[in-house]
Design an enzyme around this catalytic site. Structure first.
Site, PDB file in Angstrom:
ATOM      1  N   GLY A 140      98.798 -34.118  43.301  1.00  0.00           N
ATOM      2  CA  GLY A 140      99.115 -34.252  44.715  1.00  0.00           C
ATOM      3  C   GLY A 140      98.916 -32.993  45.528  1.00  0.00           C
ATOM      4  O   GLY A 140      99.304 -32.961  46.697  1.00  0.00           O
ATOM      5  N   CYS A 165      82.190 -55.047  60.349  1.00  0.00           N
ATOM      6  CA  CYS A 165      82.719 -55.914  61.391  1.00  0.00           C
ATOM      7  C   CYS A 165      84.228 -55.811  61.420  1.00  0.00           C
ATOM      8  O   CYS A 165      84.945 -56.714  60.961  1.00  0.00           O
ATOM      9  CB  CYS A 165      82.286 -57.348  61.138  1.00  0.00           C
ATOM     10  SG  CYS A 165      80.510 -57.470  61.236  1.00  0.00           S
TER      11      CYS A 165
END
Ligand SMILES: *Cc1c(COP(=O)(O)O)cnc(C)c1O
Length: 467
Positions: free
Chosen positions: A278, A395
């Protein structure tokens, strides 16, 4: 269209009022911020971006766009900087960030081990020739087949994530006559993202055994009690894109205290402690990651202090960086298709720059509101900076690659655009949305480019469509 000089805010066509506070208007729209780019990337005298001496125009001509371009030496150097900083620890590359044979092999050549979390990632690691002893297996819902394979192969560690899994592992190990090496994933109640962390009350998620609820203690007790399992240590992973070592310090302190209690109650000294991954990387000018040596020093200190206070021997540390190793080593090369100025009601405008990819090759902006940067790669421009939004060809209105960036106002169809920092969680989270085939990964090393993951084709997609 009227374009103002940088900083000018008057007029009826204003590119600047919409920018987020952190995004400065660049003095030079062609400049590359060093922390965003792999070390062998530069803008050459002719204005064209080069990587390891190869121009992006040549790369685009040979491999097409979009393409992920990996600076292999940069990745290897990042691996070494972490293994050197954590010389007394084990560094596991989190394969989920980006998983291919060439990259896993390079990580192991540079002294790392590898974490996988599915049979698919494990298959890549095995076909890359990695030794099972150097692999760890994660996951909150590993299948029986995945668990069985991990035990059969004698993986270096299997990180247990539920009581069900501990039972299954014991059964499988007993039936195979094995003794599986198990870590217990502890949910320490710390959640960290970017510049903030919250030290309590973030237990409401699917990973790990709750520390506060006593489940972590009970899980460790059950693994110790299981005849065919060996508890090698505790594990915690607290989030992603973390810049603040205070979060790791709080979680390390909590797991060490649990470890001390287990040792006192059960008489087991656990040899390893994994603090997860992380660690943050730079996506934009606002990100300033700490050097690995500083992170190693603060983690080493807190673990040593907590162990001394608890009167136990310090376990061998391990960490699991993914993003920070591979993320900055890659940029995505796109071709610009259309450029559309959009004027908003406030009289403020931005340029919508459409590229030939989008959420199928980088879903992070849509998924996490991630921030990225971009530059025109095929030329330098003398035009003023214009606030732009780089969007894809899908789209979907949320098909945004770079939400806010200053690009030269004369950006046009046919320009190549490079987005840095796309090595982690872009190709690995890629999709075929709209039946757009996924781009290749091209590795550049010693002035040579080679494809390490091929471009998907429409034929690949049709092959699966069996009618
Ligand atoms: C995702 C993950 C990592 C890697 O995280 P990065 O942000 O890429 O460093 C490490 N360990 C575990 C358990 C993970 O889930």
């Amino acid at each position: 269209m009227r374009i103002h000089e940088a900083g000018a805010l008057h007029g009826d066509f204003d590119f600047y009022t919409l920018r987020p506070g952190w995004l400065g208007v660049p003095d030079d729209v062609n400049a590359l911020l060093p922390q965003l780019w792999a070390s062998n990337v530069e803008r050459a005298d002719d204005g064209v971006l080069h990587i390891g001496g190869l121009s992006v125009q040549d790369l685009a001509a040979e491999f097409g766009t979009p393409a992920y371009v990996l600076d292999e030496d940069d990745f290897r150097a990042r691996c070494r900087s972490w293994t050197e900083a954590f010389a007394d620890a084990d560094v596991y590359y989190a394969a989920k960030a980006f998983c291919s044979k060439a990259v896993l092999r390079a990580a192991v050549e540079e002294g790392l081990n590898v974490d996988v979390c599915t049979a698919g990632e494990l298959a890549v690691a095995l076909s890359a020739g990695l030794e099972p002893a150097r692999l760890g297996l994660h996951g909150n819902n590993k299948s029986l087949a995945e668990l069985r394979q991990a035990v059969e192969l004698d993986l270096g560690r299997i990180v247990a994530d539920s009581f069900t899994e501990i039972e299954r592992l014991e059964e499988i190990s007993a039936s195979l006559g094995k003794r599986a090496k198990v870590m217990v994933r502890v949910n320490v109640g710390v959640e960290a993202h970017t510049h903030e962390y919250i030290a309590t009350a973030h237990e409401d998620q699917k990973f790990g055994f709750s520390l506060a609820g006593g489940h972590a203690y009970e899980a460790a007790r059950r693994v110790v009690a299981a005849e065919h399992l060996e508890l090698v240590g505790l594990h915690s992973h607290i989030g992603s894109q973390i810049f603040d070592t205070a979060a790791f310090e709080v979680s390390a302190a909590r797991v060490v205290r649990l470890q001390a209690k287990l040792q006192a109650d059960l008489g087991v000294a656990l040899p390893e402690l994994d603090l997860g991954g992380g660690f943050g990387m730079a996506y934009t000018s606002q990100d300033d990651p700490q050097p690995p040596a500083d992170i190693a020093a603060s983690l080493g200190k807190i673990v040593a202090e907590e162990c001394a206070a608890a009167g136990i021997d310090a376990p061998r540390l391990s960490i699991e960086p993914g993003r920070t190793l591979i993320g900055p080593a890659v940029f995505t090369l796109y071709e610009v298709g259309t450029v559309k100025p959009v004027t908003l009601s406030a009289g403020a405008s931005r340029l919508y720059v459409s590229v030939d990819g989008g959420i199928s090759d980088n879903i992070r902006t849509a998924l996490y509101d991630a921030t990225y940067s971009a530059t025109v790669a095929s030329r330098a421009s003398q035009a003023a900076p214009a606030l732009a939004r780089v969007v894809g060809k899908h789209c979907e209105a949320g098909d945004i690659v770079v939400k806010d960036e200053f690009l030269p106002a004369d950006i046009a169809a046919g320009d190549l655009l490079a987005v840095p920092g796309t090595g982690a969680y872009c190709r690995s989270m890629g999709s075929n949305y709209n039946h757009v085939p996924r781009p290749p990964v091209v590795a550049v090393r010693d002035g040579e480019a080679r494809v390490i993951l091929a471009r998907e084709t429409v034929d690949d997609l049709l092959r699966l469509d069996v009618g």
